[in-house]
Design a protein around this motif. Structure first.
Motif, mmCIF file in Angstrom:
data_model
loop_
_atom_site.group_PDB
_atom_site.id
_atom_site.type_symbol
_atom_site.label_atom_id
_atom_site.label_comp_id
_atom_site.label_asym_id
_atom_site.label_seq_id
_atom_site.Cartn_x
_atom_site.Cartn_y
_atom_site.Cartn_z
ATOM 1 N N GLU A 3 0.851 -1.186 0.000
ATOM 2 C CA GLU A 3 0.000 0.000 0.000
ATOM 3 C C GLU A 3 0.889 1.240 0.000
ATOM 4 O O GLU A 3 1.880 1.310 0.733
ATOM 5 C CB GLU A 3 -0.888 0.006 1.242
ATOM 6 N N GLU A 16 -5.283 3.064 -1.840
ATOM 7 C CA GLU A 16 -5.835 1.714 -1.933
ATOM 8 C C GLU A 16 -6.996 1.504 -0.971
ATOM 9 O O GLU A 16 -7.890 0.700 -1.217
ATOM 10 C CB GLU A 16 -4.738 0.677 -1.675
ATOM 11 N N SER A 35 -9.192 8.633 -6.407
ATOM 12 C CA SER A 35 -8.349 8.138 -7.494
ATOM 13 C C SER A 35 -7.686 9.295 -8.254
ATOM 14 O O SER A 35 -6.505 9.235 -8.624
ATOM 15 C CB SER A 35 -9.202 7.292 -8.442
ATOM 16 N N GLN A 201 -11.809 -2.960 -5.184
ATOM 17 C CA GLN A 201 -10.357 -2.752 -5.127
ATOM 18 C C GLN A 201 -9.608 -4.071 -5.338
ATOM 19 O O GLN A 201 -8.640 -4.400 -4.655
ATOM 20 C CB GLN A 201 -9.945 -2.112 -3.796
#
Length: 929
Positions: A3, A16, A35, A201
């Protein structure tokens, strides 16, 4: 999976996890915005093009620029929450966007998110506004999800499907892994797969395939919300079916404007918010979900906005005009500071397409038109055509009506039926229970949109003609059902059609319409206009139809008769029976005689007879009434025969021939059936008026209990049959005066209030004047006349009305009334007016005149069989007589008053008798020798 943690200023971005922290405090930001921010943070200090951003966040999709701007605005708002500045996003015109900040990147191995399969769904979108009026919906959706594996929340655009589904989903978040997937910008099965993978995800990202995605969640315990499925209904249905078959522990919740039609699907149809009624008090309006939503959103836009007595009705009008549709209410509320509540309420239907003041994250929800365009463009061509034509309807309609009005060219009925059913399935038509079967209705927002599409198509005139023809056929069915159905059932079925009748008249009596059809519709719709108290508007349609009939060169026939009758009744109630009334009545009689229509001729004579009677010419009135049945008519139809006999009975009563009137009235009442013909409503409802007239005769004959009981029946009948003209007539001519005669003051107040209400609601000026007179008399009797009345501002009462008032209040008797009654032949009220004059003179200490008036009144009353007037005259006279003469007089008058001890005149007479008897006992026998 490694991450990345981006740190800049006071912020910490864990892309993430879909998480942004400001000094350790979570900041609300959607997954798309996270994002975008992650990409800008990764490239901090450099310009990232719009194309690169959209490709990164929405791979393989075409995205409108305003979608990106919405998310960037949200990011900038979040960055401004920092305690210290220095972090900002700048726009480089023509190139893209740049994050201005010192960014450091750390790598971390995050703990398992809890699915056991490496799935860490993005956080659920947070609701900015409170969900109003949907608690029951959320609970029902949750219950369905508990029991079933696929639940689809179905409803039209803007009704709040996503809000309800998200609220339900969030309540499951503590017990099961939940995931929200927005399918708005998806256009293919690959896009759907990518959207689901991104929301979960999944490490597969944009390379996910349906098979691989299903395999990755095969054993997961997951509740997946698929939002906005309508434009991908087949793709979403196949995906849902595959997931349900392969992933035994996965449940699906979907939102769509039509069901997915997958085996095992449970459909939950979401309805508009309940709206307040125009008659509600302010407390009930404020508690209504639709009004609550509007007020709360208006407060967000206009600050100090609040519901009060001044704006409550405007808020109700807005809520009802928008059918309680949440999106429409939000957009309208946002317009309040720009146009004001008054203008918004009065011009709402014209402004529907312009409501674009709300802040929505979806471009298709920025305006009502954008929302409806989204739905309209998804329809096949045939369904677009049908939807546009259905915009002609103003109220609900059945399938046959839809096929008649929206018939597809070059197609059969089945194709049109299929298109209508598909529109209902796609939530563009509201389905309602109806008698019999079901009915369809367009929401007001959809209706306005559909009519604009119809105008643009060039087919508006064709559809309007079909709609007017449908209204004609509907009124024909209404006439057939008038005597077949219970009246309440009839009104439930046909009452709502008044708005469609109005629309059909606007077109048909217009320059481009079918004017002959318009005249026929004006006549055929009379019971609807009268029963729904739309008298002022109906008067305008009657006058317009008469002008049209003259322009067509078709005056002087049966159609003009019906129009003139309507004008007579409306003129009578609105402005007394004056010159306009007499001209129209004479025209009805003349045309009836000319064309040989006995019912029309009789109706004209009835109208003229009634006018003569109100002006005090009772003998002339009876002459006209007797002419209603022609000597040559050996076997008239039952409607005409009963109509004529009813009028003759009334006019016979008014000339003082009570026994003859009572005999006719008794026969009519004994044979009563609710058979007032459909076209005869403007001649009053026979059952109501016959009871009222007969009750009047019974009361003066001294049959007091019978009279009150019959009046009660007439009032109930009048309310049930929903004919305001005949209801007001029976209240003013029978219920109010009889209850006052008998001293039933509370009952009189009830009837007077009913009359005042009906007169006010129907704008019956004349009946309103009568109600005010009766109300003043009741107040005077009960000692409540504390404030000045408006009687002095009204024109003097007409002769018959004045006589009626005097019989209920002797103090109203004046010289004009006495002079007039002495100059006429004796009539129904002569005895009582003379007695009232005597009471007035007695108050002026003119005992000689008073005695003469009482003697004359008693003589006339006894000759007529007017026992109530005789009792009053005897009681007044007895007070002036020696006890030995008074007692026999009163006993004689009381002889015919059996079972009437509770009524005022009987009590007064017995009190005088008691006093007279006591005087005789005290004086002893010698005093009377």
């Amino acid at each position: 999976m490694t991450e990345r943690i981006f740190r800049f200023g006071a912020f910490e971005l864990r892309a993430e996890r879909g998480q942004l922290l400001n000094s350790g405090v979570p900041v609300s930001l959607g997954s798309r915005a996270i994002s975008i921010l992650a990409l800008l943070a990764e490239r901090a200090g450099t310009v990232v093009s719009v194309q690169e951003i959209t490709s990164h966040v929405w791979p393989n999709l075409f995205i409108q620029d305003n979608n990106l701007r919405v998310h960037l605005t949200a990011i900038r708002r979040a960055l401004r929450t920092a305690k210290a500045g220095g972090v900002e996003i700048t726009n480089v015109p023509g190139r893209g966007y740049r994050l201005n900040a010192d960014v450091t990147v750390e790598l971390s191995l995050p703990p398992d998110a809890g699915t056991g399969f490496g799935l860490r769904p993005l956080p659920l979108p947070l609701s900015v506004n409170r969900l109003i009026g949907r608690a029951d919906c959320v609970a029902s959706v949750m219950e369905s999800v508990d029991r079933h594996r696929l639940v689809t929340v179905v409803g039209p655009g803007g009704i709040g499907k996503t809000s309800v589904a998200l609220a339900a989903l969030s309540k499951f978040a503590t017990s099961i892994t939940t995931c929200f997937v927005d399918l708005t910008n998806c256009a293919s099965v690959e896009h759907v797969t990518t959207a689901v993978a991104a929301a979960l995800q999944s490490p597969m990202g944009s390379e996910a395939t349906p098979a691989v995605l299903i395999d990755s969640i095969r054993d997961a315990e997951l509740l997946l919300l698929l939002d906005n499925c309508e434009h991908l209904i087949d793709i979403t249905a196949r995906a849902a079916e595959a997931i349900l078959q392969s992933c035994r522990r996965v449940k699906l919740l979907a939102t769509s404007r039509e069901p997915l039609r997958v085996p095992g699907e449970v459909q939950f149809y979401i309805q508009p918010l309940p709206v307040p009624a125009m008659t509600d008090k302010i407390e009930a309006i404020a508690d209504s979900p639709a009004a609550t939503l509007f007020v709360e959103r208006a407060q967000a836009s206009a600050g100090a906005f609040a519901i009060n007595e001044d704006n409550a009705k405007q808020i109700v009008n807005i809520c009802r005009s928008l059918d309680g549709l949440p999106l429409a209410l939000e957009l309208a509320a946002a317009a309040v500071p720009l146009v004001g509540i008054d203008q918004l309420s009065s011009e709402l239907t014209q402004r529907l397409s312009l409501l674009a003041f709300g802040r929505r994250t979806l471009a298709r929800h920025e305006t009502l038109d954008a929302m409806l365009d989204w739905s309209f463009e998804l329809l096949p061509s045939a369904e677009r055509t049908v939807l546009s034509s259905l915009g002609c309807f103003r109220s609900s309609f059945d399938l046959a009506a839809a096929v008649q009005v929206a018939a597809l060219d070059d197609c059969g009925e089945q194709e049109t039926e299929y298109a209508v059913l598909q529109l209902a399935a796609k939530s563009l038509l509201v389905i309602e229970p109806a008698l019999p079967g079901v009915a369809y209705r367009l929401l007001e927002t959809t209706k306005v949109y559909a009519r604009r599409k119809l105008e643009a198509s060039g087919q508006a005139e064709i559809a309007a003609r079909r709609h007017a023809e449908w209204v004609r056929s509907l009124l024909e069915r209404a006439q057939d059902d008038w005597l077949r159905l219970e009246r309440a059932t009839w009104w439930e079925r046909y009452g709502p059609a008044i708005d469609d009748v109005r629309a059909a008249l606007i077109w048909s009596l217009g320059e481009a319409g079918d004017q002959r059809l318009g005249v026929r519709l004006t006549i055929a719709s009379a019971p609807l206009w009268t029963g729904l108290a739309q008298f002022a508007e109906y008067n305008r349609w009657l006058e317009r139809a008469l002008v049209t009939l003259n322009a067509l060169g078709e005056a002087g026939g049966a159609e003009e008769i019906q129009l003139q009758i309507g004008l007579c009744v409306l003129a009578f109630n609105a402005d007394r029976p004056g010159e306009k009334f007499v001209r129209a009545a004479e025209q009805v009689r003349r045309i009836g005689e000319k064309i040989g229509d006995p019912l029309a001729r009789a109706t004209g004579l009835w109208l003229l007879s009634g006018q003569r009677g109100i002006m005090g010419d009772h003998p002339g009135s009876l002459v006209l009434a007797r002419q209603m049945l022609e000597p040559t008519a050996s076997d008239p139809n039952p409607d005409l025969r009963d109509f004529a006999r009813r009028v003759v009975a009334l006019m016979t009563f008014r000339v003082g021939r009570l026994a003859e009137s009572a005999a006719i009235g008794a026969e009519l009442v004994a044979d009563l059936t609710d058979r007032t013909a459909y076209g005869a409503v403007l001649r009053y409802n026979h059952s109501t008026v016959a009871r009222g007239n007969h009750a009047l005769t019974l009361a003066i004959q001294g049959r007091l209990e019978e009279s009150l009981a019959l009046i009660a029946e007439a009032v109930v009948d009048g309310e049930r049959l929903r004919n305001p003209a005949s209801f007001c007539y029976v209240l003013s001519s029978a219920a109010c005066p009889v209850s006052l005669w008998l001293g039933e003051n509370d009952l009189a107040r009830h009837y007077v209030d009913l009359l005042a209400r009906e007169a006010s609601e129907n704008r019956f000026t004349y009946m309103g004047e009568l109600a005010l007179w009766f109300s003043t008399i009741v107040d005077r009797r009960t000692g409540r006349l504390s404030q000045p009345t408006a009687l002095g501002q009204m024109p003097p009462p007409l002769p018959h009305d004045k006589d009626m008032f005097i019989t209920t209040c002797a103090a109203l008797c004046d010289k004009e009334a006495v002079k007039r009654v002495l100059a006429q032949e004796t009539h129904w009220a002569t005895a009582e007016i003379l007695r009232a004059h005597g009471e007035v003179q007695l108050g002026l200490n003119d005992e000689e005149t008073a005695r003469a008036m009482f003697v004359r009144a008693l003589s006339i009353a006894e000759a007529q069989g007017s026992r109530l007037w005789a009792l009053r005259a005897a009681t007044s006279l007895a007070r002036l007589m020696p006890p030995n003469e008074a007692a026999p007089l009163i006993r004689s008058a009381l002889t015919h008053m059996d079972n009437a001890a509770r009524f005022a005149d009987v009590r007064a007479a017995r009190m005088v008798l008691t006093k007279t008897t006591s005087k005789r006992r005290r004086a002893g026998p010698a005093a009377f020798e």
